[in-house]
Design a protein around this motif. Sequence first.
Motif, PDB file in Angstrom:
ATOM      1  N   LYS A  70       3.029  40.056 -49.739  1.00 42.26           N
ATOM      2  CA  LYS A  70       4.256  39.669 -50.430  1.00 42.26           C
ATOM      3  C   LYS A  70       4.077  39.895 -51.930  1.00 42.26           C
ATOM      4  N   PRO A  71       5.040  40.559 -52.590  1.00 40.68           N
ATOM      5  CA  PRO A  71       4.927  40.792 -54.036  1.00 40.68           C
ATOM      6  C   PRO A  71       4.932  39.479 -54.821  1.00 40.68           C
ATOM      7  N   TRP A  72       4.042  39.392 -55.781  1.00 38.71           N
ATOM      8  CA  TRP A  72       3.969  38.236 -56.678  1.00 38.71           C
ATOM      9  C   TRP A  72       4.369  38.625 -58.095  1.00 38.71           C
ATOM     10  N   GLY A  73       3.941  39.805 -58.528  1.00 38.36           N
ATOM     11  CA  GLY A  73       4.259  40.254 -59.875  1.00 38.36           C
ATOM     12  C   GLY A  73       4.374  41.764 -59.939  1.00 38.36           C
ATOM     13  N   ARG A  74       5.008  42.243 -60.991  1.00 42.22           N
ATOM     14  CA  ARG A  74       5.172  43.686 -61.213  1.00 42.22           C
ATOM     15  C   ARG A  74       4.745  44.009 -62.640  1.00 42.22           C
ATOM     16  N   LEU A  75       3.874  44.994 -62.779  1.00 43.24           N
ATOM     17  CA  LEU A  75       3.381  45.418 -64.086  1.00 43.24           C
ATOM     18  C   LEU A  75       3.788  46.863 -64.340  1.00 43.24           C
ATOM     19  N   GLU A  76       4.439  47.109 -65.466  1.00 39.14           N
ATOM     20  CA  GLU A  76       4.757  48.466 -65.896  1.00 39.14           C
ATOM     21  C   GLU A  76       3.897  48.807 -67.107  1.00 39.14           C
ATOM     22  N   ALA A  77       3.504  50.070 -67.224  1.00 42.68           N
ATOM     23  CA  ALA A  77       2.679  50.481 -68.364  1.00 42.68           C
ATOM     24  C   ALA A  77       3.041  51.899 -68.781  1.00 42.68           C
ATOM     25  N   ASN A  97      14.548  37.705 -54.809  1.00 47.31           N
ATOM     26  CA  ASN A  97      15.595  38.721 -54.892  1.00 47.31           C
ATOM     27  C   ASN A  97      15.035  40.133 -55.000  1.00 47.31           C
ATOM     28  N   GLY A  98      13.694  40.241 -55.036  1.00 45.03           N
ATOM     29  CA  GLY A  98      13.071  41.562 -55.055  1.00 45.03           C
ATOM     30  C   GLY A  98      12.486  41.934 -56.398  1.00 45.03           C
ATOM     31  N   PRO A  99      11.635  43.002 -56.420  1.00 41.34           N
ATOM     32  CA  PRO A  99      10.941  43.423 -57.643  1.00 41.34           C
ATOM     33  C   PRO A  99      11.859  43.829 -58.784  1.00 41.34           C
ATOM     34  N   SER A 100      13.086  44.234 -58.467  1.00 38.34           N
ATOM     35  CA  SER A 100      13.999  44.686 -59.522  1.00 38.34           C
ATOM     36  C   SER A 100      14.685  43.529 -60.237  1.00 38.34           C
ATOM     37  N   ASN A 101      14.445  42.298 -59.783  1.00 33.66           N
ATOM     38  CA  ASN A 101      15.056  41.122 -60.409  1.00 33.66           C
ATOM     39  C   ASN A 101      13.982  40.119 -60.814  1.00 33.66           C
ATOM     40  N   GLY A 102      12.983  40.617 -61.540  1.00 31.70           N
ATOM     41  CA  GLY A 102      11.854  39.781 -61.907  1.00 31.70           C
ATOM     42  C   GLY A 102      12.124  38.885 -63.100  1.00 31.70           C
ATOM     43  N   VAL A 103      11.246  37.893 -63.267  1.00 35.18           N
ATOM     44  CA  VAL A 103      11.298  36.986 -64.416  1.00 35.18           C
ATOM     45  C   VAL A 103      10.341  37.522 -65.477  1.00 35.18           C
ATOM     46  N   PRO A 104      10.841  37.900 -66.662  1.00 30.02           N
ATOM     47  CA  PRO A 104       9.961  38.471 -67.692  1.00 30.02           C
ATOM     48  C   PRO A 104       8.922  37.463 -68.170  1.00 30.02           C
TER      49      PRO A 104
END
Length: 209
Positions: A70-77, A97-104
């Motif tokens: 299950k996704p917990w966080g998303r990191l962009e670089a 709500n999915g990776p596209s609606n993350g909390v910054p």
Amino acid sequence: MRTLAREKERQGRERKGWMVMIYDLSGSPVASASMITPFVPSPGTDRVSRSNPGAWLILRPHGFSVSSWKPWGRLEAWRERGPVDGLGYKFELVTDNGPSNGVPIAEATMSVKKGGLFCIDGRVSKSDSAASTSSRSPIKGFVMGSTVEGEGKVSKPTVQVGIQHVTCMADAALFIALSAAIDLSMDACRLFSRKLRKELCHVEQDSCS
């Protein structure tokens, strides 16, 4: 033959499929970092741009199956342009709500040459250039800190986690996976005109030839 040559050239111009797995003392996987968006150079350049960043998902086990995550966080670089060559990054917590609606949570730039500290700390002033916590982050207090070496150096991150954010080994493992992802992003964002360090050559043969 021409098609095969183009395919090989395309593969040599992207870094993809990297994964880090974290295990507990019993040998069970408790967290992972998976590169879900390849790191590719912008057209006409040899750098990963902010407009087209690479991305990782930080995952935790979900259910009883070892293959269910299950996704917990998303990191962009990405590779920042400017007077100081930098690694830009943005980290968000993934909601239901999915990776596209993350909390910054965190967004900043780190020196490519010197490396630095990846830190999530709500106590640091948002106006401080060294702060990595996003201005929209709901985080209060110290969450974690992880050292990152400069480009081309073998890194052995030292990770610190606020005790209030850890209730079990699996919680700590998520922060370790995140620190590994930001550390490897330094390599993934290396200019494509340069070779990867030899430790990663078995992952990306074309980039090391």
